[in-house]
Write an enzyme that holds these catalytic residues in place. Structure first.
Site, PDB file in Angstrom:
ATOM      1  N   GLY A  10       0.847  -1.205   0.000  1.00 23.62           N
ATOM      2  CA  GLY A  10       0.000   0.000   0.000  1.00 23.62           C
ATOM      3  C   GLY A  10       0.876   1.246   0.000  1.00 23.62           C
ATOM      4  NE  ARG A  71      -2.128  -4.446  -0.937  1.00 20.49           N
ATOM      5  CZ  ARG A  71      -1.522  -3.863   0.098  1.00 20.49           C
ATOM      6  NH1 ARG A  71      -0.400  -4.361   0.571  1.00 20.49           N
ATOM      7  NH2 ARG A  71      -2.031  -2.778   0.648  1.00 20.49           N
ATOM      8  CG  ASP A 102       3.221  -6.550   7.382  1.00 21.62           C
ATOM      9  OD1 ASP A 102       2.766  -6.013   6.352  1.00 21.62           O
ATOM     10  OD2 ASP A 102       2.524  -7.225   8.161  1.00 21.62           O
ATOM     11  CB  THR A 124       3.099   0.737   5.680  1.00 24.35           C
ATOM     12  OG1 THR A 124       1.736   0.421   6.005  1.00 24.35           O
ATOM     13  CG2 THR A 124       3.952   0.321   6.869  1.00 24.35           C
ATOM     14  CB  ILE A 125      -1.031   4.525   6.268  1.00 22.56           C
ATOM     15  CG1 ILE A 125      -1.920   3.367   5.817  1.00 22.56           C
ATOM     16  CG2 ILE A 125      -0.714   5.468   5.128  1.00 22.56           C
ATOM     17  CD1 ILE A 125      -3.370   3.780   5.577  1.00 22.56           C
ATOM     18  CG  ASP A 126      -1.359  -0.690   7.440  1.00 16.33           C
ATOM     19  OD1 ASP A 126      -2.265   0.157   7.328  1.00 16.33           O
ATOM     20  OD2 ASP A 126      -1.234  -1.654   6.664  1.00 16.33           O
ATOM     21  CG  ASP A 128       2.157  -3.187   9.197  1.00 21.22           C
ATOM     22  OD1 ASP A 128       3.148  -2.553   8.785  1.00 21.22           O
ATOM     23  OD2 ASP A 128       1.389  -3.797   8.438  1.00 21.22           O
ATOM     24  NE  ARG A 170      -2.295  -5.294   4.878  1.00 20.32           N
ATOM     25  CZ  ARG A 170      -2.797  -5.758   3.717  1.00 20.32           C
ATOM     26  NH1 ARG A 170      -3.397  -6.898   3.659  1.00 20.32           N
ATOM     27  NH2 ARG A 170      -2.679  -5.060   2.617  1.00 20.32           N
TER      28      ARG A 170
HETATM   29  O1  F6P Z   1      -1.271  -1.417   4.004  1.00 14.91           O
HETATM   30  C1  F6P Z   1      -1.982  -0.228   3.804  1.00 14.91           C
HETATM   31  C2  F6P Z   1      -3.452  -0.535   3.641  1.00 14.91           C
HETATM   32  O2  F6P Z   1      -4.110   0.667   3.294  1.00 14.91           O
HETATM   33  C3  F6P Z   1      -4.130  -1.196   4.830  1.00 14.91           C
HETATM   34  O3  F6P Z   1      -4.452  -0.269   5.834  1.00 14.91           O
HETATM   35  C4  F6P Z   1      -5.327  -1.820   4.167  1.00 14.91           C
HETATM   36  O4  F6P Z   1      -5.791  -2.931   4.897  1.00 14.91           O
HETATM   37  C5  F6P Z   1      -4.768  -2.259   2.842  1.00 14.91           C
HETATM   38  O5  F6P Z   1      -3.642  -1.441   2.593  1.00 14.91           O
HETATM   39  C6  F6P Z   1      -5.695  -2.159   1.673  1.00 14.91           C
HETATM   40  O6  F6P Z   1      -5.043  -2.754   0.593  1.00 14.91           O
HETATM   41  P1  F6P Z   1      -5.424  -2.605  -0.931  1.00 14.91           P
HETATM   42  O7  F6P Z   1      -4.795  -1.340  -1.425  1.00 14.91           O
HETATM   43  O8  F6P Z   1      -4.788  -3.814  -1.554  1.00 14.91           O
HETATM   44  O9  F6P Z   1      -6.903  -2.593  -1.009  1.00 14.91           O
END
Ligand code: F6P
Length: 316
Positions: A10, A71, A102, A124-126, A128, A170
């Site tokens: 992300g 991803r 992560d 990452t904004i998480d 984590d 997440r």
């Molecule tokens: O890892 C950043 C994030 O925005 C999480 O907070 C969220 O769960 C996920 O990515 C969403 O992923 P995607 O962009 O694959 O929908």
């Protein structure tokens, strides 16, 4: 010396500031620097582009990532990574810098074991990645969620409502608990706190009985359906309730000053380590103090913030 870099997972505000620091520091030492488009996907598909200092002009303040991100589940497979490693070898790349969360770090650990020299930067904004206090992008996303929740509080107050707001993260509750503290939420529900509907109803009822004009409940994503929770609160307690999902706005926007400085310092240290032939390292922070540790160690524990949840208990 040839260095390649990619952003993966992300996107997060500050990734561009990090790219800029890596490219400019690499050029400062006289290295050739290559950007890889769309994260590990571009590494497998051989999407390399040589970068000069002007390629990273005017990006310090821009959200997202100029290199693109993706991803790639197949990167967990050795055969896919073999294609990536062959591309790096054929191009004579000496070091790879990966910028992400992560999932990106897990890919980096596998690649290191297979002979690629890597430095990993947490973005990452998480928030984590447990080895670092803050990841690049976390505080900018927190600013965004704080502004949004402040606005929700205005309308909640006017209409005497309970607002249930879903925040990203997440599997990590950091964005939620920090948002809760920054916005004075009455309740924060994350995987760390656990979720009990009965408990929520009791607390809302108490708030109503105490004459509270409005209530804010922050819920981390992947815990429950906030729309249904708001309906149940209204049905069980009679407190007029609404739900809002903040969603992807939390990932965009110009990085905060903190994230720009953090990203720049992390990018510079990444190249300084490479200069000393140090690799298999994650750049980590304690506030704005920057250090490094084994990539594996940076992921070895689960993020846990008992102190923050205690703050909330004391001041709500
Ligand atoms: O890892 C950043 C994030 O925005 C999480 O907070 C969220 O769960 C996920 O990515 C969403 O992923 P995607 O962009 O694959 O929908």
């Amino acid at each position: 010396m040839k260095i390649a870099l990619l952003t993966s997972g992300g996107d997060a505000p500050g990734m561009n500031a990090c790219i800029r620091a890596v490219v400019r520091t690499g050029l400062y030492y006289g290295y050739e620097v290559y950007g890889i488009r769309e994260g590990y996907k571009g590494l497998v598909e051989d999407e390399f582009v040589e970068m000069g200092r002007h390629d990273v002009s005017q990006i310090l303040d821009r959200g997202g990532t100029i290199l693109g991100s993706a991803r790639l589940d197949e990167f967990k497979e050795k055969a896919t990574r073999k294609i990536a490693i062959d591309n790096l070898k054929r191009r004579g790349i000496d070091y790879l810098v990966v910028i992400g969360g992560d999932g990106t770090f897990r890919g980096a650990i596998d690649l290191e074991k297979e002979g690629v020299k890597i430095i990993a930067i947490p973005a990452t904004i998480d928030n984590d990645v447990s080895g670092t206090e803050y990841t690049v992008g976390f505080f900018s996303a927190l600013d965004t969620s704080m502004e949004a929740i402040d606005k929700l509080r205005d309308t909640s107050f006017s209409h005497q409502r309970c607002t249930v707001v879903e925040v990203m993260g997440r599997d990590c509750g950091d964005l939620s608990i920090y948002s809760g503290i920054a916005c004075g939420a009455e309740m924060v529900i994350t995987s760390e706190t656990g979720f009990s509907e009965t408990d929520v109803m009791k607390k809302v009822q108490k708030g109503k009985d105490d004459g509270k004009r409005h209530l804010i409940i922050v819920v981390a994503e992947n815990i429950t359906n906030v729309g249904q929770l708001a309906k149940k609160i209204q049905k069980n307690t009679g407190y007029d309730s609404r739900a809002s999902v903040l969603g992807y706005i939390q990932r965009g926007g110009s990085p905060s000053a903190f994230d720009r400085v953090l990203a720049s310092k992390m990018g510079i240290l990444a190249i300084d380590l490479i200069k000393e032939d140090v690799h298999n390292q994650a750049i980590v922070s304690k506030g704005l103090h920057i250090d490094h540790m084994l990539i594996e160690k940076a992921l070895s524990t689960k993020v846990d913030r008992p102190d923050l949840y205690q703050y909330l208990d004391k001041i709500r």
